[in-house]
Design a protein around this motif. Structure first.
Motif, short mmCIF file in Angstrom:
data_model
loop_
_atom_site.label_atom_id
_atom_site.label_comp_id
_atom_site.label_asym_id
_atom_site.label_seq_id
_atom_site.Cartn_x
_atom_site.Cartn_y
_atom_site.Cartn_z
N UNK A 90 38.37 34.54 39.71
CA UNK A 90 39.61 33.75 40.68
C UNK A 90 39.72 34.60 41.93
N UNK A 91 39.96 35.89 41.54
CA UNK A 91 40.25 36.73 42.94
C UNK A 91 38.96 36.81 43.55
N UNK A 92 37.72 37.00 43.02
CA UNK A 92 36.50 37.30 43.82
C UNK A 92 36.11 36.20 44.53
N UNK A 93 36.07 34.76 43.90
CA UNK A 93 35.96 33.67 44.57
C UNK A 93 36.74 33.35 45.89
N UNK A 94 38.09 33.54 45.65
CA UNK A 94 39.41 33.25 46.48
C UNK A 94 38.95 34.28 47.70
N UNK A 95 38.60 35.49 47.47
CA UNK A 95 38.46 36.29 48.50
C UNK A 95 37.21 36.30 49.35
N UNK A 96 36.22 35.74 48.70
CA UNK A 96 34.83 35.39 49.22
C UNK A 96 34.78 34.21 49.87
N UNK A 401 28.43 35.51 43.02
CA UNK A 401 27.28 36.16 44.00
C UNK A 401 27.39 35.47 45.40
N UNK A 402 27.60 34.35 45.75
CA UNK A 402 27.64 33.91 47.12
C UNK A 402 29.01 34.42 47.50
N UNK A 403 30.16 34.39 46.96
CA UNK A 403 31.41 34.91 47.22
C UNK A 403 31.31 36.34 47.69
N UNK A 404 30.29 37.01 47.08
CA UNK A 404 29.98 38.51 47.47
C UNK A 404 29.67 38.70 48.85
N UNK A 405 28.79 37.85 49.05
CA UNK A 405 28.26 38.04 50.37
C UNK A 405 29.16 37.45 51.58
#
Length: 490
Positions: A90-96, A401-405
């Motif tokens: 949740x947090x990672x996708x929201x941030x990215x 993985x896309x959110x990291x980018x």
């Protein structure tokens, strides 16, 4: 500039504070590996993969998946040094990718983790009831055994995480001991010699390789859960990333070696036939045939406790998603309540337990008198829910993985281009491919033939949860902007 995340709706008192930082790298590694359940994979996942695919290249499949997941872990681990939140995906996708997308990911993750945890009660109940019945002659129904596990998991869930971690550490250590014993015995027996057929290209790159990867990825589910405990680790900038790398590397190599060892012990020419005939009993029959019933019984007991450890691990993961979403306002605030003395996510834990008991009762009632007999909870509850959960979690990892980018696009924060872009891009492609393979092979994975309603309904429930999250996120943006704007991960 991206820094550590500001938690949405910061806690104002101990009833909303999860962050008693007590977990170290070793304890977190045990919690991660417990979710992957090494003995369960060897006894259940490996023979199933051999039987369904008809290929000897199953060990090579674990290596291939390990490479993909290590690439995923590079970006995932780098992001974990900046964002600490119990609702990891949740947090990672929201941030990215944006808050609305993060809310969509949160509900998809919540449904997936609950499905995985509840589905495990099916095989736990079957395995425990079968063992007790075999040793005592008592006719124990699967649901009664499942309820015993339910009580243990529920009690641990409302206590501090340290207690669960200690229980899990003992179980996982014993699991490794048994699997290593099976490996040693396998190479000692080796009826056809120490064959390397498992790693020959022709036994991997063949018709059925997609099913190897689709089935194999389920064995890794839970390795990503380290980030869920990021608010409870002693060193949030290092513990999660280190534990994740150690866990995924260890799991990949250990699974590949053990799958190969079992093949050597049974004999490559007999592995497919034996796996098809015996299924999850293959390991225990193999041990019994070597003349040691006591060792086989010990392995059987540890198979059951392995499932219990996985139940505990996924219960904790689901409880923390409830907590994170309640704290942020995505779900009612009551879900964000924790115990004042132990900082356990009590409301989330009780909510997960409530869902579990309802579905245990439903499957017990529906399965009464089924022509499947004792195997009913394995063929239905376990197979349907756990494969649907794996489908959802693989999709989430590809999106993450896309959110990291996206997260590192504005500021690399000292990370190389390989960690920020190349590794997550390759992971997204690899995980996306596995996701498609699961979808294509879903009928085989749940034991049906062709396109049946179940093949459509189960994945639709998982993806539907994500779509519902997107719609709910848009609703919050339009109608509750204060709650929506507080969900900032910068």
């Amino acid at each position: 500039m991206a820094t550590e995340t500001r938690l949405s709706a910061p806690p104002t008192d101990r009833s909303e504070d999860l962050s008693r930082r007590t977990l170290t790298v070793p304890t977190l590694v045990f919690l991660i590996i417990a979710a992957s359940a090494p003995l369960t994979v060897l006894a259940g996942g490996v023979p199933t993969s051999y039987a369904v695919t008809g290929l000897l290249g199953v060990p090579a499949g674990y290596i291939a998946l390990g490479v993909i997941l290590v690439l995923f872990a590079l970006g995932y681990g780098a992001m974990s040094t900046r964002i600490q939140n119990a609702g990891a995906f949740y947090a990672y996708v929201a941030a990215g990718l944006g808050i609305r997308q993060g809310i969509g990911a949160s509900l998809l993750a919540l449904v997936s983790y609950n499905a995985m945890q509840i589905g495990l009660y099916g095989i736990f109940g079957f395995a425990a009831a079968s063992f007790v019945s075999a040793k005592t002659g008592l006719d124990v129904p699967w649901w009664a055994a499942a309820l015993v596990g339910f009580v243990i998991v529920g009690l641990l869930g409302i206590n501090k995480i340290d207690l669960s971690a200690k229980v899990v550490a003992v179980v996982v250590a014993l699991e490794f001991a048994v699997v290593i014993a099976v490996d040693v015995i396998s190479f000692a027996v080796a009826p056809e010699g120490p064959s390397v057929a498992a790693f020959e290209p022709t036994n991997f790159f063949a018709n059925g390789v997609g099913a190897i990867l689709a089935f194999g990825i389920a064995a890794f589910m839970g390795f990503e859960s380290g980030a869920i405990y990021s608010e409870e680790v002693k060193d949030p900038r290092r513990t999660v990333s280190r534990a994740t790398f150690i866990a995924v590397s260890l799991i990949s190599v250990f699974y590949a070696f053990s799958a190969w060892a079992l093949q050597v012990g049974v004999g490559p020419s007999n592995t497919i036939a034996a796996s098809t005939e015996l299924g999850p009993d293959l390991v225990f029959v193999f041990l019994t045939e070597q003349g040691d019933v006591l060792v086989a019984d010990i392995a059987n007991v540890l198979f059951i406790t392995s499932l219990l450890a996985a139940l505990i691990a996924f219960h904790n993961a689901a409880a923390r998603y409830f907590y994170s979403l309640g704290r942020s306002g995505v779900l009612p605030r009551m879900f964000g309540i924790v115990g004042r003395r132990n900082s356990a996510p009590v409301a989330g834990s009780l909510s997960q337990s409530a869902l579990a008991i309802v579905l245990i009762v439903v499957f017990a009632v529906v399965g009464a008198g089924s022509e499947l007999g004792p195997l009913f909870p394995v063929v239905t509850m376990f197979t349907w829910l756990c494969n649907a959960a794996a489908f959802g979690l693989v999709f989430l990892m590809a999106v993450t993985s896309v959110a990291v980018i996206g997260f590192f696009r504005k500021d690399p924060l000292g990370h190389s281009a390989f960690v920020r872009v190349v590794a997550p891009a390759l992971a997204a492609v690899g995980l996306g491919t596995v996701f498609v393979l699961i979808l294509v092979n879903f009928d085989v994975m749940i034991g049906v033939e062709g396109i049946t309603p179940l093949v459509v309904i189960m994945p639709a429930i998982i993806l539907g949860a994500g779509l519902a999250g997107l719609v709910w996120g848009e609703y919050l943006r339009r109608n509750r902007p204060a709650v929506y704007d507080a969900m900032t991960f910068e």
